[in-house]
Design an enzyme around this catalytic site. Sequence first.
Site, PDB file in Angstrom:
ATOM      1  N   TRP A   1       1.415   5.677  -1.538  1.00 24.18           N
ATOM      2  CA  TRP A   1       1.178   6.793  -2.472  1.00 24.18           C
ATOM      3  C   TRP A   1       2.280   6.985  -3.489  1.00 24.18           C
ATOM      4  CZ3 TRP A   1      -2.257  11.211  -3.139  1.00 24.18           C
ATOM      5  CH2 TRP A   1      -3.552  10.925  -2.703  1.00 24.18           C
TER       6      TRP A   1
ATOM      7  N   TYR B   1       0.828  -1.202   0.000  1.00 21.33           N
ATOM      8  CA  TYR B   1       0.000   0.000   0.000  1.00 21.33           C
ATOM      9  C   TYR B   1       0.861   1.249   0.000  1.00 21.33           C
ATOM     10  CZ  TYR B   1      -3.351   3.509   1.410  1.00 21.33           C
ATOM     11  OH  TYR B   1      -4.139   4.625   1.451  1.00 21.33           O
TER      12      TYR B   1
HETATM   13  N1  LIG Z   1      -2.293   8.029  12.470  1.00 18.55           N
HETATM   14  C1  LIG Z   1      -2.576   8.160  11.178  1.00 18.55           C
HETATM   15  N2  LIG Z   1      -2.003   7.350  10.280  1.00 18.55           N
HETATM   16  C2  LIG Z   1      -2.285   7.470   8.976  1.00 18.55           C
HETATM   17  C3  LIG Z   1      -3.200   8.458   8.514  1.00 18.55           C
HETATM   18  C4  LIG Z   1      -3.803   9.307   9.492  1.00 18.55           C
HETATM   19  O1  LIG Z   1      -4.618  10.202   9.170  1.00 18.55           O
HETATM   20  N3  LIG Z   1      -3.454   9.133  10.793  1.00 18.55           N
HETATM   21  N4  LIG Z   1      -3.501   8.535   7.183  1.00 18.55           N
HETATM   22  C5  LIG Z   1      -3.420   7.301   6.437  1.00 18.55           C
HETATM   23  C6  LIG Z   1      -3.611   7.529   5.013  1.00 18.55           C
HETATM   24  S1  LIG Z   1      -5.116   8.230   4.561  1.00 18.55           S
HETATM   25  C7  LIG Z   1      -2.720   7.149   4.080  1.00 18.55           C
HETATM   26  S2  LIG Z   1      -3.153   7.291   2.421  1.00 18.55           S
HETATM   27  C8  LIG Z   1      -1.415   6.563   4.450  1.00 18.55           C
HETATM   28  C9  LIG Z   1      -0.271   7.039   3.551  1.00 18.55           C
HETATM   29  O2  LIG Z   1       0.805   6.203   3.679  1.00 18.55           O
HETATM   30  P1  LIG Z   1       1.877   6.027   2.491  1.00 18.55           P
HETATM   31  O3  LIG Z   1       1.198   6.086   1.174  1.00 18.55           O
HETATM   32  O4  LIG Z   1       2.674   4.825   2.800  1.00 18.55           O
HETATM   33  O5  LIG Z   1       2.743   7.355   2.688  1.00 18.55           O
HETATM   34  P2  LIG Z   1       3.807   8.051   1.763  1.00 18.55           P
HETATM   35  O6  LIG Z   1       4.595   8.920   2.669  1.00 18.55           O
HETATM   36  O7  LIG Z   1       3.148   8.717   0.617  1.00 18.55           O
HETATM   37  O8  LIG Z   1       4.739   6.868   1.285  1.00 18.55           O
HETATM   38  C10 LIG Z   1       5.108   6.663  -0.026  1.00 18.55           C
HETATM   39  C11 LIG Z   1       6.514   6.069  -0.082  1.00 18.55           C
HETATM   40  O9  LIG Z   1       6.805   5.754  -1.458  1.00 18.55           O
HETATM   41  C12 LIG Z   1       8.100   6.238  -1.795  1.00 18.55           C
HETATM   42  N5  LIG Z   1       8.109   6.509  -3.245  1.00 18.55           N
HETATM   43  C13 LIG Z   1       7.812   7.679  -3.856  1.00 18.55           C
HETATM   44  N6  LIG Z   1       7.920   7.546  -5.188  1.00 18.55           N
HETATM   45  C14 LIG Z   1       8.290   6.269  -5.433  1.00 18.55           C
HETATM   46  C15 LIG Z   1       8.561   5.556  -6.624  1.00 18.55           C
HETATM   47  O10 LIG Z   1       8.478   6.072  -7.725  1.00 18.55           O
HETATM   48  N7  LIG Z   1       8.900   4.243  -6.490  1.00 18.55           N
HETATM   49  C16 LIG Z   1       9.015   3.634  -5.282  1.00 18.55           C
HETATM   50  N8  LIG Z   1       9.369   2.350  -5.254  1.00 18.55           N
HETATM   51  N9  LIG Z   1       8.784   4.311  -4.129  1.00 18.55           N
HETATM   52  C17 LIG Z   1       8.413   5.599  -4.203  1.00 18.55           C
HETATM   53  C18 LIG Z   1       8.262   7.471  -0.943  1.00 18.55           C
HETATM   54  O11 LIG Z   1       9.628   7.804  -0.805  1.00 18.55           O
HETATM   55  C19 LIG Z   1       7.579   7.047   0.365  1.00 18.55           C
HETATM   56  O12 LIG Z   1       8.479   6.407   1.238  1.00 18.55           O
HETATM   57  O13 LIG Z   1      -1.117   6.889   5.820  1.00 18.55           O
HETATM   58  C20 LIG Z   1      -2.143   6.490   6.693  1.00 18.55           C
HETATM   59  N10 LIG Z   1      -1.705   6.619   8.071  1.00 18.55           N
HETATM   60  N1  LIG Z   2      -1.494  18.543   2.279  1.00 18.77           N
HETATM   61  C1  LIG Z   2      -1.881  17.260   2.226  1.00 18.77           C
HETATM   62  N2  LIG Z   2      -2.990  16.929   1.501  1.00 18.77           N
HETATM   63  C2  LIG Z   2      -3.418  15.633   1.479  1.00 18.77           C
HETATM   64  C3  LIG Z   2      -2.697  14.593   2.109  1.00 18.77           C
HETATM   65  C4  LIG Z   2      -1.518  14.967   2.832  1.00 18.77           C
HETATM   66  O1  LIG Z   2      -0.826  14.113   3.419  1.00 18.77           O
HETATM   67  N3  LIG Z   2      -1.150  16.299   2.872  1.00 18.77           N
HETATM   68  N4  LIG Z   2      -3.158  13.297   2.064  1.00 18.77           N
HETATM   69  C5  LIG Z   2      -4.189  12.958   1.083  1.00 18.77           C
HETATM   70  C6  LIG Z   2      -4.879  11.713   1.487  1.00 18.77           C
HETATM   71  S1  LIG Z   2      -4.139  10.220   1.127  1.00 18.77           S
HETATM   72  C7  LIG Z   2      -6.074  11.701   2.107  1.00 18.77           C
HETATM   73  S2  LIG Z   2      -6.774  10.223   2.561  1.00 18.77           S
HETATM   74  C8  LIG Z   2      -6.781  12.947   2.400  1.00 18.77           C
HETATM   75  C9  LIG Z   2      -7.237  12.973   3.858  1.00 18.77           C
HETATM   76  O2  LIG Z   2      -8.331  13.785   4.025  1.00 18.77           O
HETATM   77  P1  LIG Z   2      -9.009  13.851   5.479  1.00 18.77           P
HETATM   78  O3  LIG Z   2      -9.044  12.503   6.096  1.00 18.77           O
HETATM   79  O4  LIG Z   2     -10.298  14.570   5.360  1.00 18.77           O
HETATM   80  O5  LIG Z   2      -7.936  14.755   6.223  1.00 18.77           O
HETATM   81  P2  LIG Z   2      -7.523  14.872   7.757  1.00 18.77           P
HETATM   82  O6  LIG Z   2      -6.559  16.010   7.783  1.00 18.77           O
HETATM   83  O7  LIG Z   2      -7.061  13.573   8.300  1.00 18.77           O
HETATM   84  O8  LIG Z   2      -8.837  15.286   8.537  1.00 18.77           O
HETATM   85  C10 LIG Z   2      -9.645  16.365   8.104  1.00 18.77           C
HETATM   86  C11 LIG Z   2     -10.183  17.169   9.264  1.00 18.77           C
HETATM   87  O9  LIG Z   2     -10.865  16.312  10.165  1.00 18.77           O
HETATM   88  C12 LIG Z   2     -10.723  16.871  11.455  1.00 18.77           C
HETATM   89  N5  LIG Z   2     -11.048  15.878  12.482  1.00 18.77           N
HETATM   90  C13 LIG Z   2     -10.239  14.929  12.983  1.00 18.77           C
HETATM   91  N6  LIG Z   2     -10.873  14.230  13.944  1.00 18.77           N
HETATM   92  C14 LIG Z   2     -12.107  14.737  14.043  1.00 18.77           C
HETATM   93  C15 LIG Z   2     -13.236  14.424  14.853  1.00 18.77           C
HETATM   94  O10 LIG Z   2     -13.215  13.519  15.680  1.00 18.77           O
HETATM   95  N7  LIG Z   2     -14.363  15.167  14.650  1.00 18.77           N
HETATM   96  C16 LIG Z   2     -14.419  16.171  13.739  1.00 18.77           C
HETATM   97  N8  LIG Z   2     -15.562  16.823  13.586  1.00 18.77           N
HETATM   98  N9  LIG Z   2     -13.357  16.503  12.984  1.00 18.77           N
HETATM   99  C17 LIG Z   2     -12.225  15.785  13.130  1.00 18.77           C
HETATM  100  C18 LIG Z   2      -9.281  17.315  11.478  1.00 18.77           C
HETATM  101  O11 LIG Z   2      -9.050  18.252  12.489  1.00 18.77           O
HETATM  102  C19 LIG Z   2      -9.113  17.882  10.068  1.00 18.77           C
HETATM  103  O12 LIG Z   2      -9.336  19.285  10.044  1.00 18.77           O
HETATM  104  O13 LIG Z   2      -5.955  14.093   2.185  1.00 18.77           O
HETATM  105  C20 LIG Z   2      -5.224  14.063   0.971  1.00 18.77           C
HETATM  106  N10 LIG Z   2      -4.580  15.345   0.819  1.00 18.77           N
HETATM  107 MO   LIG Z   3      -5.211   8.500   2.248  1.00 21.55          MO
END
Ligand SMILES: Nc1nc2c(c(=O)[nH]1)N[C@H]1C(S)=C(S)[C@@H](COP(=O)(O)OP(=O)(O)OC[C@H]3O[C@@H](n4cnc5c(=O)[nH]c(N)nc54)[C@H](O)[C@@H]3O)O[C@H]1N2
Ligand SMILES: Nc1nc2c(c(=O)[nH]1)N[C@H]1C(S)=C(S)[C@@H](COP(=O)(O)OP(=O)(O)OC[C@H]3O[C@@H](n4cnc5c(=O)[nH]c(N)nc54)[C@H](O)[C@@H]3O)O[C@H]1N2
Ligand SMILES: [Mo]
Length: 825
Positions: A165, A163
């Site tokens: 990005w 999994y």
């Molecule tokens: N506590 C908590 N945990 C969370 C979240 C949260 O809100 N709270 N959010 C979750 C969510 S929504 C997501 S989507 C995940 C994201 O988790 P990840 O998608 O695992 O996060 P990234 O940091 O985007 O990791 C991408 C990795 O791919 C590498 N990479 C970039 N380009 C390439 C390439 O071309 N080839 C290869 N082989 N590698 C490459 C980058 O260097 C990086 O290490 O985290 C989740 N974890």
């Molecule tokens: N800049 C930036 N943009 C991104 C990403 C990133 O890493 N950086 N990640 C991308 C990815 S993979 C994803 S999945 C999306 C994530 O998109 P989201 O999951 O919507 O993003 P979050 O920042 O985790 O949360 C959004 C809001 O929810 C609020 N929130 C958290 N807990 C609670 C709660 O219990 N109640 C209420 N009412 N609000 C709460 C937080 O304070 C925050 O303002 O963003 C995408 N866009």
């Molecule tokens: Mo995500």
Amino acid sequence: MMKNSSTGLSRRRLLQAGGALIAVGTLDLLYSKSAVAVAVSEAMPLFTALRPARKGILTATHWGAFEAVVENGRMVGVQPVADDPAPNELISMAPSQLYAQNRITSPMARKSWLEQGPGSSNELRGRDEWVKISWDEAIKLVSKEIGRLQQSLGPSSIYAGSYGWKSTGMLHNCRALLHRLMNLAGGFVGYSGDYSTGAAQVIMSHVVGSMEVYEQQTTWPNVVDNAELVILWGCNPLITLKNSWNVPDHVGLDGLAALAQKGTPVVAIDPIFNASAKKLNAEWLAPNAYTDSATILGLAHTLLTEDLHDQPFLDRYTTGFDKFRAYLLGEPDGIVKSAEWASEICGVEANTLRQLARRMAGKRTMIMAGWGIQRQHRGEQPHWLLVTLAAMIGQIGLPGGGFGFSYHYSSGGSPTARGGILSGISAGDPPKNSPPPIPVARIADCLANPGKRVQFNGKTLTWPDIKMVYVAGGNPFHHHQDTNNLLKAWQRPDTIVVQEPYWTATAKHADIVLPCTTSFERNDMDMGGDYSQRYVFPMHQCVTPQHEARDDFAIFRDIAVQLGVEQSFTEGKNEMQWLKSLYDDMKSQARNVGIPLPPFDLFWQSNNYIRFPIPQENQQWVRFADFRADPLLNPLGTPSGKIEIFSQTIARMQYDDCAGLPGWVPPKEWRGSPEAKRFPLSLNTAHPVNRLHSQLDNAPLREKYAVSNREAILINPEDARARGIESGDLVRAFNDRGQILVGATLSSDIRPGVVRISEGAWYDPAEPARPGSLCRNGNVNCLTFDIGSSQLAQGNCGHMAQLEIEKYQHEAPPNTAHAIPATAV
Ligand SMILES: Nc1nc2c(c(=O)[nH]1)N[C@H]1C(S)=C(S)[C@@H](COP(=O)(O)OP(=O)(O)OC[C@H]3O[C@@H](n4cnc5c(=O)[nH]c(N)nc54)[C@H](O)[C@@H]3O)O[C@H]1N2
Ligand SMILES: Nc1nc2c(c(=O)[nH]1)N[C@H]1C(S)=C(S)[C@@H](COP(=O)(O)OP(=O)(O)OC[C@H]3O[C@@H](n4cnc5c(=O)[nH]c(N)nc54)[C@H](O)[C@@H]3O)O[C@H]1N2
Ligand SMILES: [Mo]
């Protein structure tokens, strides 16, 4: 039409602010600007000339498309493309991504693994010595291990879900390539769902018949024109729209600007007064963390008891409202879900809730919900309840009304263009005996407990016995919950391969690391606008590969050679031949809808991008309008064809943690649970402003947000004062699962009792390989818990944990998160 509102302004502002963005000086140009490009642009109106004087090499990322300025073979600056209404500052980090000091320079193996074979001294992962090996040897070792396991134990012994990005690009899509290889090599264990919407996408399929979270939304122009009230429910589009899965078109940011300009009233419901709420001048309701289900019930009860709900809508378009009404009135459990009851739980005044309910029913209201509220224990409930609330208001399918679960993501609601779509290289078909996927966030549980039986969405799954993990394009040591638990589970497999550009914590915990190129070192292509499908961007190679890095495609091809599946893997095509075939496929789709495109070679040489037209009728598209117009002719994909406020399907599963009707189900940890006595603060892990997850944590932009060289923790001054903490202090944040060092930022933009530490800081244990040791960089997942949202969805609960904080009294330890392991230099 919305483009006009902010295009000029925001773009100009960025160019002024980011002087470093634009490099001046002589340019090495790979592409002859004049002749080809100008001729093609003139002949083909869909072909977008970059600027009158083209300066750089066009490429693209999750944070935007840009021209790379290259001098003497080095990338020295970037220029956003003219079409981007709100360029993201992150693009300016491209040169430092390329030349980061912590790139993996050559393939390496962990000493014990190399000398004693797979499964040797696994407890040393994360602190063993590294040994440099040649590419030849690396490819042979990896191939041999895949072959050994396929023969002896079969495909259920290899977890290659991987999994993550990664980077944009339809060809060097490392996950698709890994799956393609593994499918040809005999199969593998993959995953279902994702970390983003684990709970919501499963529950929504039962409630509205599709995942909903990734569907096209009522368009931004339509919302701007028609909505009289916008609710941002745990939703921060100004920040989360900066990045997209494909190349962002940033249309949602334009939409926000238009909403702000129009002055549409906005209410933000979030423990944090977030950037979007500020930009939209929103009224801020700050509920206690994790209490949204109760809040929504309080609103619903008000609508019901004040007869503000739309009974004809409920009768015609939903099932089960009678049961929900009984629940609101407390018939089954003796608890009336009144605004007062909700207020006790969520901490928002009962009167405020009542007034909000009245306003929502009285105005054309769009509920825009983010996903943090479902990345929680019992995270199925909030989105189910929001759909129910919107159904009671009765505006689903009307212009500017109802709910939208993806306005904050990749510009959901960006009107859809007419053209062709790049499909990308495919993972191919799994062989017949392929094992079933596991829910993505259960990976640590699966690694640690082979044979365990687990419920998931009405089925019983049995965890396979994983011997090999292959990671390409993801970073589990940041993204997975309860890092210390992962650390232990990670010791079980015999072999862990990590294919990465950088020495991330995940790479440091591998047996074999394979250094891959960044997207700036290879040729690729991607779509722009996940929802609009409006652009096709070439991603031209800007510089030659750094160190010994190889492209993802080349690495997997070489393994395919060893495994005897090269021909099926490459189909006889090299990089440019693949790009041409992906383009040609897209081009013929476009031709079928009357859009002519130039041949591939011209497209490629011109250093231009394609911008498809948006048909007028798509500008004002309204989600669920067809269902509303005729629910019999256009039923939803649910068993009843209607919105299921009550789901018989879920009720039949008889889960004690997710019933057939939505409601308030107290989560494992919150301020009302026993843990809160020792750990009184509630954690918020909102996505980082200036990163994409962990990507760019190692870039200089870090100086803008790191506090005392650690990830920041946002604390309300009241909570800080009670603990003697001041802005800039080093703080130890901890609970029974782990401890991390963070830097304090005090702000009354966060509700007392809640602290925010963004996800994505690289894990840097003070004592590597010892579970529980202090993370010196502030990886928040050391504090979260690793159990499923419920037996229904098994989504992750990353956005939830109780914790305590204290001022760090010792000398500041070094932060080695972005350092290369001593033996790998
Ligand atoms: N506590 C908590 N945990 C969370 C979240 C949260 O809100 N709270 N959010 C979750 C969510 S929504 C997501 S989507 C995940 C994201 O988790 P990840 O998608 O695992 O996060 P990234 O940091 O985007 O990791 C991408 C990795 O791919 C590498 N990479 C970039 N380009 C390439 C390439 O071309 N080839 C290869 N082989 N590698 C490459 C980058 O260097 C990086 O290490 O985290 C989740 N974890
Ligand atoms: N800049 C930036 N943009 C991104 C990403 C990133 O890493 N950086 N990640 C991308 C990815 S993979 C994803 S999945 C999306 C994530 O998109 P989201 O999951 O919507 O993003 P979050 O920042 O985790 O949360 C959004 C809001 O929810 C609020 N929130 C958290 N807990 C609670 C709660 O219990 N109640 C209420 N009412 N609000 C709460 C937080 O304070 C925050 O303002 O963003 C995408 N866009
Ligand atoms: Mo995500």
